[in-house]
Write an enzyme that holds these catalytic residues in place. Sequence first.
Site, PDB file in Angstrom:
ATOM      1  N   GLY A 171      42.249  62.049  77.793  1.00  0.00           N
ATOM      2  CA  GLY A 171      41.009  62.419  76.956  1.00  0.00           C
ATOM      3  C   GLY A 171      39.887  61.521  77.466  1.00  0.00           C
ATOM      4  N   ASP A 221      42.087  69.601  72.148  1.00  0.00           N
ATOM      5  CA  ASP A 221      40.740  69.635  71.565  1.00  0.00           C
ATOM      6  C   ASP A 221      39.768  70.235  72.166  1.00  0.00           C
ATOM      7  OD1 ASP A 221      42.126  68.339  69.522  1.00  0.00           O
ATOM      8  OD2 ASP A 221      41.017  66.254  70.155  1.00  0.00           O
ATOM      9  N   MET A 250      43.696  70.917  63.990  1.00  0.00           N
ATOM     10  CA  MET A 250      43.180  69.699  64.685  1.00  0.00           C
ATOM     11  C   MET A 250      42.158  70.036  65.482  1.00  0.00           C
ATOM     12  SD  MET A 250      46.479  67.289  66.003  1.00  0.00           S
ATOM     13  CE  MET A 250      47.088  66.229  65.046  1.00  0.00           C
ATOM     14  N   GLY A 251      41.478  69.264  66.360  1.00  0.00           N
ATOM     15  CA  GLY A 251      40.411  69.577  66.956  1.00  0.00           C
ATOM     16  C   GLY A 251      39.273  68.167  67.067  1.00  0.00           C
TER      17      GLY A 251
END
Length: 369
Positions: free
Chosen positions: A124, A149, A191-192
């Site tokens: 990420g 995400d 989540m995120g």
Amino acid sequence: MSHPIHRIAICTGGGDAPGLNAVIRSVVISACNRGWECYGIHDGFNGILFPERYSEGGVYRLTREKVRGIGHLGGTILGTTNKGNPLHFPIEMPDGKVQDVDRTDEILRFFAMKQIDALVSIGGDGSLTIANALHQKGLRVVGVPKTIDNDLDKTMTTFGFDSAVAFATECIDRLHSTAESHQRVIVIEVMGRYAGWIALHSGISGSAHAILIPEIPYDLDKVAAKIHARDAEGRLYTLVVVAEGAEPVHGQRAIVAPAEIGHAERLGGVGDRVAKALSERTGKDTRVVVLGHLLRGGSPTSFDRLAAMRFGTAAVRALEEGQTGIMVALGFPGVDYVPLEEVAGRMKAVPLDCDTVQTARDLAICLGD
Ligand code: F6P
């Protein structure tokens, strides 16, 4: 013109996501088919920085045999870490204070010593920022965009996101019946990080009644009004999906632990906060379900597997073409190459004018504003 590639290394960094093994497998198969050798680095860059921790060595040969049968498996056979970013590595000084040290030169020396020509870095924002720094220092690098995400810029989607949304949607589906049977409010925390993609997509797909995302500061009086309105219509239960990074109009986001050197802050607790406040405002029986790391586990969906395999093979093609300092990205109709510097350190939030937000509004889903 740089010399042709003979040997590449692969690393996976940050939180795991469904599809990592599919990328590893597709990189190894397409690289081996070109006659290249592949090496896997354990746990982000720890395999290079701490070789003594690994019995088979911190960096080991990845053959076709080693990646057989892993395409559908969750997790990463290489291991990963979201601690100890080599650009800001925490070192304890003699006075006990922790200092931030750049250890990327050690990684470059390792590549030179082992005559590894290039790196495929799967990760990420954090991992791609490290990849960009290594590229700036002269290493040939291609990044592959991973995160549940979906908060990476310049790609339509990251792999891992679809699997997380599919699982969250299934959980929301299941919670409808129990919430309705007990006439409860159920708050589902997903989540995120600082983006609301998982909450928005799963919340709409799962027909939630309210969705709270970081991009829209929430007012719980609005959510309570939605619950009252549903009650008045005889719909005596309500499902509220809240992104872990959502924050109230006047207030702070909920965190479990603050950021420290080499590690970002840990988010969590917003579900409890929202549930308690809604119970006080409505007097209804309220429960919280935190999906948390369940969203990172399990097999990738076919969408994520295909994206992972397209990304992995495109990364190898990019290296063969002499590309470096790029991330493979999902465009339409094909995979694009995007400069890493256009991705590193940037976050893709949910645009408030996108049709998905408008879809939620047109479906009368409360967004807390
Ligand atoms: O970035 C992926 C992610 O799962 C976020 O959604 C979440 O905030 C974070 O990682 C959790 O990380 P950890 O593994 O440190 O709990």
